[in-house]
Structure formats: C-alpha cells, structure tokens
Write a protein that holds these residues in place. Sequence first.
Motif, short mmCIF file in Angstrom:
data_model
loop_
_atom_site.label_atom_id
_atom_site.label_comp_id
_atom_site.label_asym_id
_atom_site.label_seq_id
_atom_site.Cartn_x
_atom_site.Cartn_y
_atom_site.Cartn_z
N ILE A 69 0.84 -1.20 0.00
CA ILE A 69 0.00 0.00 0.00
C ILE A 69 0.87 1.25 0.00
O ILE A 69 0.59 2.22 -0.70
N MET A 70 1.97 1.22 0.77
CA MET A 70 2.87 2.37 0.79
C MET A 70 3.48 2.62 -0.58
O MET A 70 3.62 3.77 -1.01
N ALA A 71 3.84 1.53 -1.29
CA ALA A 71 4.41 1.69 -2.62
C ALA A 71 3.38 2.29 -3.57
O ALA A 71 3.69 3.20 -4.35
N VAL A 72 2.13 1.81 -3.48
CA VAL A 72 1.07 2.35 -4.33
C VAL A 72 0.81 3.82 -3.97
O VAL A 72 0.60 4.66 -4.86
N ALA A 73 0.88 4.15 -2.66
CA ALA A 73 0.67 5.54 -2.25
C ALA A 73 1.77 6.43 -2.79
O ALA A 73 1.50 7.57 -3.20
N ALA A 74 3.01 5.93 -2.84
CA ALA A 74 4.10 6.73 -3.38
C ALA A 74 3.89 6.98 -4.87
O ALA A 74 4.06 8.10 -5.36
N ALA A 75 3.47 5.93 -5.59
CA ALA A 75 3.19 6.09 -7.02
C ALA A 75 2.05 7.06 -7.23
O ALA A 75 2.10 7.94 -8.11
N GLU A 76 1.01 6.94 -6.38
CA GLU A 76 -0.15 7.82 -6.48
C GLU A 76 0.25 9.26 -6.20
O GLU A 76 -0.22 10.19 -6.86
N ALA A 77 1.16 9.47 -5.23
CA ALA A 77 1.61 10.83 -4.91
C ALA A 77 2.30 11.45 -6.12
O ALA A 77 2.01 12.60 -6.48
N ALA A 78 3.19 10.68 -6.76
CA ALA A 78 3.92 11.22 -7.90
C ALA A 78 2.96 11.57 -9.04
O ALA A 78 2.99 12.69 -9.58
N ILE A 79 2.06 10.65 -9.38
CA ILE A 79 1.15 10.88 -10.51
C ILE A 79 0.14 11.97 -10.18
O ILE A 79 -0.12 12.88 -10.97
N GLY A 80 -0.44 11.91 -8.96
CA GLY A 80 -1.46 12.89 -8.58
C GLY A 80 -0.92 14.30 -8.59
O GLY A 80 -1.56 15.22 -9.13
N VAL B 149 5.62 -4.48 -7.81
CA VAL B 149 5.64 -3.12 -7.28
C VAL B 149 6.77 -2.32 -7.93
O VAL B 149 6.61 -1.13 -8.21
N SER B 150 7.90 -2.97 -8.20
CA SER B 150 9.00 -2.23 -8.84
C SER B 150 8.58 -1.76 -10.23
O SER B 150 8.91 -0.65 -10.65
N LEU B 151 7.80 -2.59 -10.92
CA LEU B 151 7.29 -2.19 -12.24
C LEU B 151 6.32 -1.01 -12.12
O LEU B 151 6.36 -0.07 -12.91
N LEU B 152 5.46 -1.08 -11.08
CA LEU B 152 4.49 -0.01 -10.84
C LEU B 152 5.21 1.31 -10.59
O LEU B 152 4.84 2.36 -11.14
#
Lengths: 104, 173
Positions: A69-80, B149-152
Amino acid sequence: MMPTSIPLDYYLILSAILFVIGVVGVVTRRNAIIIFMSIELMLNAVNLSMVAFSSFLGDIAGQMFVFFIMAVAAAEAAIGLAIVLALFRNKQTVYVDEINLMKW
Amino acid sequence: MSLQSILFSIFAIGAVASAVFTITRKNPVASAMSLVAHFFMLTGLYLTLQAQFVAAVQVVVYAGAIMVLVVFVIMLLNVGREVQSPSTRSLRPTLAMLMSGILVVMVSSVIASNPTGRNELHADAVKIGQTASIGQALFTNYLFPFEAVSLLLLAALIGAVILAKRHVSETQS
C-alpha cells in the motif's frame, strides 16, 4: 477506565474515525492538494488497521500488505501531483469546483 | 493505568487532532505540517503494536518522501489561503459531518461488541515486526508482488515525467 492492555477493537475504532476524517476532507475541501492529502489520511487509516490485525493475529501478511500500500501511495503521490501541476498550467487554478470542462 | 494505555491514549488523541487540523486549515502549508505530525503519531501507534520496521518505513516514506513532494508542489504553485466561493456556500460540509458521524457511530457500535475477541498482542508480535522476518517473507512468499511493485513504481516515474513536462506539443512537432 482503560484496560491494562489495549484490545484490538480500540485500534479498529481509531482507524474508522481517521478514515472518516479523510472522507470528510475529500467531500468538503476545494483545494486539490488538500483533497490529495485527505486521500493519504484514508490510506493511512487502512494501514493502521492492517498492522493492528497483523500484530494481534500473529500473521505477517498484514504488514506485507502495508508495504505494498505504501508503494502504491508513493506512485499515487507522484502521478497525482503531476496531474495537479498540469492542471494548474492549463487552468491557473487548483480549486476542483472551478474545473468543470467535462461537466454537462 | 499501564504505560501501554497511556502511550496509546496520547498517540490516538494526537492522531485524531492532527487529522482534523489537516482537513480544516485554510493554508495548505499548515495542512501539510499537520499531516507530518499525523504521520509521526501513526509511527507511535505502530510502535505500540510492536511493528518496528513499519514504523521506520512510515517516517522515511510518508513523512520524508511523500510530504516533501506535496510541500514542493505547494511552493511551486504558490497557492494561498483557500477562499470560500460564494456559489458553493451550501450545507455540504454540515451534511458531510452529519453523515460521517452516523457512519462512525455505526461502525463503532459493531466493533464495540468485541467481535474479534482479541484483547492482547499475539506472542509472536515482536518477532513479526522485526526487519529480519519482514525481509524473509518479502523475498520468499511475496517475491512476485515485490517485483510487480517495482514495475508499478517505474511506470509512475515515467508517467509523472511525461505529465509534468512543459512543452509536449513542441517536442512532437
């Protein structure tokens, strides 16, 4: 009076309260960046209940999910935030009620 | 009162208060600083749950990386205090408070009947929270999601660069 050790229910109720505060932030605010921060609040509320379940049940899966979830949140922060930047460049505003291009 | 209850009370009240501050401040920078405080309160709560590694990652990733990004964007856009627009001075905030209050009462009344029956931490809780066992699980049972996750993150990196690039049309022509 508080018991000597905290039951799982206290963490779950706290998590529910924090999640709802995040929902209120998303519904009531106009500034896109603050709406974004409210989404982070909701993600963290879910993380709290995951870690609580993990520690109380003695299962590592909850803490693993927290990492993803933290990794997805980091990705979401960058894109958002990149979307907010692009939006500001085109419309000169970060207020979501002034962005009505697709409103019929 | 035991030390555990005192620590839980402090961090729980702090977490709720800083969350409320985050969504009520008009100034976005004040909101961001409250959110940093909120992340530190959550770190304390993770420590009361014996999840040491998650607590450390919470500070590094959320209070460190993500909040730097948010504050950077606030500075970049130079957004000031939020003004209430005259058209939306509606009963929406009141309605949101009311509905969410009902939701909290409903959820809490279900949880308060103690459906899980767990009143203290599992005996293995300390062992689970350690870096060694987290890493062990991450590179054995959870290896595929770890690689996914690394890909994401790579996709997010490329997407952010493309979205934030200034003159897309010029480079295409």
